[in-house]
Design a protein around this motif. Structure first.
Motif, PDB file in Angstrom:
ATOM      1  N   GLU A  62       0.829  -1.200   0.000  1.00 30.08           N
ATOM      2  CA  GLU A  62       0.000   0.000   0.000  1.00 30.08           C
ATOM      3  C   GLU A  62       0.869   1.257   0.000  1.00 30.08           C
ATOM      4  OE1 GLU A  62      -2.862  -0.263   3.193  1.00 30.08           O
ATOM      5  OE2 GLU A  62      -3.111  -2.386   2.744  1.00 30.08           O
ATOM      6  N   THR A  63       0.261   2.344  -0.445  1.00 32.12           N
ATOM      7  CA  THR A  63       0.974   3.623  -0.520  1.00 32.12           C
ATOM      8  C   THR A  63       1.531   4.018   0.854  1.00 32.12           C
ATOM      9  OG1 THR A  63      -0.658   4.194  -2.163  1.00 32.12           O
ATOM     10  CG2 THR A  63       0.671   5.988  -1.347  1.00 32.12           C
ATOM     11  N   GLY A  64       2.795   4.409   0.873  1.00 30.32           N
ATOM     12  CA  GLY A  64       3.407   4.907   2.100  1.00 30.32           C
ATOM     13  C   GLY A  64       3.850   3.851   3.089  1.00 30.32           C
ATOM     14  N   LEU A  65       3.939   2.581   2.651  1.00 30.42           N
ATOM     15  CA  LEU A  65       4.336   1.515   3.585  1.00 30.42           C
ATOM     16  C   LEU A  65       5.852   1.413   3.752  1.00 30.42           C
ATOM     17  CD1 LEU A  65       2.175  -1.747   3.342  1.00 30.42           C
ATOM     18  CD2 LEU A  65       2.530  -0.223   5.257  1.00 30.42           C
ATOM     19  N   THR A  69      11.842   3.486   0.740  1.00 30.33           N
ATOM     20  CA  THR A  69      12.857   3.602   1.799  1.00 30.33           C
ATOM     21  C   THR A  69      13.606   2.280   1.956  1.00 30.33           C
ATOM     22  OG1 THR A  69      11.328   5.099   2.896  1.00 30.33           O
ATOM     23  CG2 THR A  69      13.194   4.337   4.186  1.00 30.33           C
ATOM     24  N   GLU A  82       9.509   9.318  -5.965  1.00 33.06           N
ATOM     25  CA  GLU A  82       8.596  10.322  -5.419  1.00 33.06           C
ATOM     26  C   GLU A  82       7.457   9.632  -4.692  1.00 33.06           C
ATOM     27  OE1 GLU A  82       7.200  12.847  -8.537  1.00 33.06           O
ATOM     28  OE2 GLU A  82       9.236  13.484  -9.022  1.00 33.06           O
ATOM     29  N   ALA A  83       6.914  10.331  -3.690  1.00 34.47           N
ATOM     30  CA  ALA A  83       5.771   9.758  -2.965  1.00 34.47           C
ATOM     31  C   ALA A  83       4.581   9.673  -3.928  1.00 34.47           C
ATOM     32  CB  ALA A  83       5.424  10.637  -1.783  1.00 34.47           C
ATOM     33  N   ALA A  84       3.851   8.562  -3.845  1.00 32.51           N
ATOM     34  CA  ALA A  84       2.725   8.375  -4.769  1.00 32.51           C
ATOM     35  C   ALA A  84       1.496   9.109  -4.257  1.00 32.51           C
ATOM     36  CB  ALA A  84       2.428   6.888  -4.899  1.00 32.51           C
ATOM     37  N   LYS A 197       7.471  -1.484   8.178  1.00 27.90           N
ATOM     38  CA  LYS A 197       7.503  -0.592   9.353  1.00 27.90           C
ATOM     39  C   LYS A 197       7.383  -1.386  10.654  1.00 27.90           C
ATOM     40  CE  LYS A 197       5.628   3.390   6.897  1.00 27.90           C
ATOM     41  NZ  LYS A 197       4.736   4.509   6.892  1.00 27.90           N
ATOM     42  N   ASP A 199       8.990  -1.476  13.176  1.00 31.45           N
ATOM     43  CA  ASP A 199       9.281  -0.786  14.445  1.00 31.45           C
ATOM     44  C   ASP A 199       8.009  -0.266  15.107  1.00 31.45           C
ATOM     45  OD1 ASP A 199       9.100   0.823  12.173  1.00 31.45           O
ATOM     46  OD2 ASP A 199      10.068   2.521  13.152  1.00 31.45           O
ATOM     47  N   THR A 200       6.894  -0.343  14.381  1.00 29.58           N
ATOM     48  CA  THR A 200       5.648   0.165  14.966  1.00 29.58           C
ATOM     49  C   THR A 200       4.856  -0.923  15.673  1.00 29.58           C
ATOM     50  OG1 THR A 200       4.473  -0.250  12.925  1.00 29.58           O
ATOM     51  CG2 THR A 200       5.425   1.936  13.168  1.00 29.58           C
ATOM     52  N   VAL A 249      10.670  -5.874   8.656  1.00 26.89           N
ATOM     53  CA  VAL A 249      11.738  -4.972   8.232  1.00 26.89           C
ATOM     54  C   VAL A 249      11.510  -3.517   8.649  1.00 26.89           C
ATOM     55  CG1 VAL A 249      12.453  -6.368   6.275  1.00 26.89           C
ATOM     56  CG2 VAL A 249      10.656  -4.673   5.963  1.00 26.89           C
ATOM     57  N   VAL A 250      12.613  -2.832   8.763  1.00 31.25           N
ATOM     58  CA  VAL A 250      12.588  -1.395   9.031  1.00 31.25           C
ATOM     59  C   VAL A 250      13.523  -0.754   8.009  1.00 31.25           C
ATOM     60  CG1 VAL A 250      13.212   0.400  10.698  1.00 31.25           C
ATOM     61  CG2 VAL A 250      12.166  -1.719  11.505  1.00 31.25           C
ATOM     62  N   ARG A 266      16.464   4.631  12.733  1.00 28.87           N
ATOM     63  CA  ARG A 266      15.353   5.578  12.869  1.00 28.87           C
ATOM     64  C   ARG A 266      15.382   6.074  14.309  1.00 28.87           C
ATOM     65  NH1 ARG A 266      12.127   5.418   8.525  1.00 28.87           N
ATOM     66  NH2 ARG A 266      10.629   6.800   9.535  1.00 28.87           N
ATOM     67  N   TYR A 268      13.845   8.001  17.492  1.00 29.64           N
ATOM     68  CA  TYR A 268      12.579   8.412  18.111  1.00 29.64           C
ATOM     69  C   TYR A 268      12.880   9.080  19.440  1.00 29.64           C
ATOM     70  CZ  TYR A 268      10.467   5.498  14.570  1.00 29.64           C
ATOM     71  OH  TYR A 268      10.093   4.979  13.379  1.00 29.64           O
TER      72      TYR A 268
HETATM   73  P1  GTP Z   1       4.732   5.386  -1.979  1.00 32.33           P
HETATM   74  O1  GTP Z   1       5.829   5.229  -3.002  1.00 32.33           O
HETATM   75  O2  GTP Z   1       4.216   6.777  -1.891  1.00 32.33           O
HETATM   76  O3  GTP Z   1       3.649   4.373  -2.106  1.00 32.33           O
HETATM   77  O4  GTP Z   1       5.372   5.141  -0.527  1.00 32.33           O
HETATM   78  P2  GTP Z   1       6.462   4.068  -0.132  1.00 32.33           P
HETATM   79  O5  GTP Z   1       5.808   2.784   0.147  1.00 32.33           O
HETATM   80  O6  GTP Z   1       7.580   4.089  -1.099  1.00 32.33           O
HETATM   81  O7  GTP Z   1       6.931   4.648   1.267  1.00 32.33           O
HETATM   82  P3  GTP Z   1       8.176   5.580   1.547  1.00 32.33           P
HETATM   83  O8  GTP Z   1       9.418   4.806   1.504  1.00 32.33           O
HETATM   84  O9  GTP Z   1       8.081   6.803   0.720  1.00 32.33           O
HETATM   85  O10 GTP Z   1       7.900   5.921   3.075  1.00 32.33           O
HETATM   86  C1  GTP Z   1       6.746   6.596   3.495  1.00 32.33           C
HETATM   87  C2  GTP Z   1       6.957   7.123   4.901  1.00 32.33           C
HETATM   88  O11 GTP Z   1       7.159   6.028   5.788  1.00 32.33           O
HETATM   89  C3  GTP Z   1       8.175   8.004   5.027  1.00 32.33           C
HETATM   90  O12 GTP Z   1       7.899   9.044   5.911  1.00 32.33           O
HETATM   91  C4  GTP Z   1       9.236   7.098   5.648  1.00 32.33           C
HETATM   92  O13 GTP Z   1      10.163   7.800   6.442  1.00 32.33           O
HETATM   93  C5  GTP Z   1       8.388   6.203   6.514  1.00 32.33           C
HETATM   94  N1  GTP Z   1       9.006   4.912   6.681  1.00 32.33           N
HETATM   95  C6  GTP Z   1       9.671   4.206   5.757  1.00 32.33           C
HETATM   96  N2  GTP Z   1      10.124   3.062   6.288  1.00 32.33           N
HETATM   97  C7  GTP Z   1       9.719   3.048   7.589  1.00 32.33           C
HETATM   98  C8  GTP Z   1       9.867   2.124   8.662  1.00 32.33           C
HETATM   99  O14 GTP Z   1      10.474   1.082   8.529  1.00 32.33           O
HETATM  100  N3  GTP Z   1       9.302   2.465   9.856  1.00 32.33           N
HETATM  101  C9  GTP Z   1       8.625   3.602  10.017  1.00 32.33           C
HETATM  102  N4  GTP Z   1       8.123   3.860  11.228  1.00 32.33           N
HETATM  103  N5  GTP Z   1       8.452   4.498   9.045  1.00 32.33           N
HETATM  104  C10 GTP Z   1       8.995   4.226   7.835  1.00 32.33           C
END
Ligand code: GTP
Ligand code: MG
Length: 434
Positions: A62-65, A69, A82-84, A197, A199-200, A249-250, A266, A268
């Motif tokens: 999903e977007t932003g997962l 990164t 780029e962010a989707a 993610k 770590d959440t 994974v993180v 990361r 915190y």
């Molecule tokens: P799209 O390409 O837009 O679909 O997103 P993406 O899946 O490529 O995610 P992206 O790597 O752009 O990360 C989205 C956000 O999640 C960013 O703010 C990252 O810093 C954050 N993020 C990425 N990896 C992790 C992680 O392992 N843990 C946490 N807590 N945040 C993460």
């Protein structure tokens, strides 16, 4: 020493002496000196290094997962991603290729990303563009293979070697979108599921979540990639790693100073999650398995399992087969000839059908025309009859009128004569009176 190509003498030998050791295909012979083919593996390595390697990763999630990164973290670089947007009407597949080099080894890496995955209200067909993309790469390869002038050597193999499936760290269960998508893809690509993610999610929840995911995958019949255990050197490592799936994974693009070393982490308010610390997450396990131990197996599995299946189905669909219905081997030439005949027959049949349809149509048209002609004749006859009738009536009227005119003229003449007689009579009478 027996020379290659001296097949007859080897066979004669084999008849007189039963083959020693090896299973029937050839005889084991001792070499009396160094020949040099023990350098074959080195030759292969040199050749492969010279050619460079291609590796293609598909990231679904999903977007932003954290897909982009994690890719940056895995390859220790910054791919421009780029962010989707979250409002796409459908899922899009975007692919970028990068040339990487480590020591003298060149790697052509293609990262394929799903854009907008999981953002639509109706997610029913979300897997469709992904399946199409994977099939398209297989199709390109098949078309190249089928060419008369193939150029497999310089061909950029874009077939997807691994699919990293990013699972949202809900701690609950897989979403139906995840199950449906993985089920649709498991016969086309090597799937490695990862919990994004990680770590959440707390340690105890993560453990339960992993067990839940694996049991859901098994109960839904989703086949994920298993690290191979047939090679002794990596069998133990791989079988242990199979037990750690899905990897939690993180990813991070930040570096934090730990002691006197900069590490990817990361940060915190309450602490630091180190990406490469195995107590914090499975990132290292994923990198070890994906890049350092099993990259070659992933490439091989793609070719021998997934592409082979695609190729078989495609060729069968086109009518090719290895054995005839009576189980006798059938050559490509025979299949081609049979297909050609079938095609000619089909064409002939279609031509006959069209001819029949044409004849029926012509007959229909002919009978319609005849019917119209008959109607026209009938109308003409009627008109002619009406015309004759009218003419007859008119003639009758004319005759009556002529009779009336004659009668009138006669009457007029009589009246004139009478008037003349009357005036003569009156004239004589007047003279007498005088
Ligand atoms: P799209 O390409 O837009 O679909 O997103 P993406 O899946 O490529 O995610 P992206 O790597 O752009 O990360 C989205 C956000 O999640 C960013 O703010 C990252 O810093 C954050 N993020 C990425 N990896 C992790 C992680 O392992 N843990 C946490 N807590 N945040 C993460
Ligand atoms: Mg991204």
């Amino acid at each position: 020493m027996t020379m290659e190509g001296d097949q007859n003498s080897v066979e004669t030998n084999q008849n007189s002496h039963p083959p020693a050791g090896a299973g029937g295909d050839g005889r084991n012979l001792e070499l009396s000196g160094h020949v040099g083919f023990d350098s074959l593996p080195d030759q292969l390595v040199n050749k492969s290094v010279g050619q460079g390697f291609a590796f293609n990763i598909l990231c679904i999630g999903e977007t932003g997962l954290g897909k982009s990164t994690l890719m940056d973290t895995l390859f220790n670089t910054a791919f421009e991603a780029e962010a989707a947007p979250h409002d796409l009407p459908g899922v899009k597949v975007s692919s970028s290729t990068y040339e990487l080099q480590e020591s003298n080894v060149k790697l052509k890496l293609t990262v394929v990303n799903t854009v907008g995955f999981g953002d639509q209200i109706n997610k029913e067909d979300s897997y469709q563009p992904i399946v199409e993309h994977i099939d398209k790469q297989f199709e390109n390869f098949l078309q190249e293979e089928l060419k008369i002038k193939r150029s497999m050597h310089g061909y950029h193999d874009s077939r997807i070697h691994v699919c990293l499936y990013f699972i949202a760290p809900t701690g609950h269960s897989l979403k139906s979108l995840d199950l449906v998508t993985m089920k649709k893809l498991d016969s086309k690509v090597n799937i490695i599921p990862v919990i994004a993610k990680a770590d959440t999610i707390s340690k105890s929840e993560l453990h339960k979540f992993k067990i839940k995911i694996m049991s859901e995958l098994v109960s839904n019949g989703v086949q994920i990639y298993q690290f191979p255990t047939d090679d002794e050197t990596v069998a133990d490592l791989n079988s242990t790693m199979n037990g750690h799936l899905p990897f939690a994974v993180v990813g991070s693009t930040e570096e934090v100073k730990m002691g006197n070393k900069m590490v990817r982490a990361r940060q915190y308010p309450w602490g630091v999650v180190q990406v490469e610390n195995e107590n914090h997450c499975d990132f290292v396990k994923l990198r070890e398995m994906l890049i350092r131990t099993n990259m070659e197996d992933l490439i091989e599995q793609t070719h021998t399992r997934h592409y082979e299946l695609y190729r078989r189905c495609k060729l069968e669909e086109m009518g090719f087969m290895d054995t005839a219905p009576d189980n006798k081997p059938i050559s490509l030439q025979e299949t081609y000839e049979a297909k050609r005949q079938e095609h000619i027959q089909e064409l002939q049949q279609k031509e006959d059908e069209m001819r029949q349809v044409f004849v029926v149509r012509v007959k229909e048209k002919e009978s319609q025309l005849k019917h119209m002609e008959k109607e026209l004749h009938e109308r003409f006859d009627k008109l002619k009859k009406d015309h004759t009738e009218e003419k007859k009536q008119l003639d009758e009227k004319r005759r009556q009128l002529e009779e009336e005119i004659n009668f009138f003229n006669k009457k007029k003449q009589t009246a004139a004569e009478e008037a003349m007689q009357h005036s003569q009579t009156m004239g004589k009478k007047g003279k007498k009176d005088k």
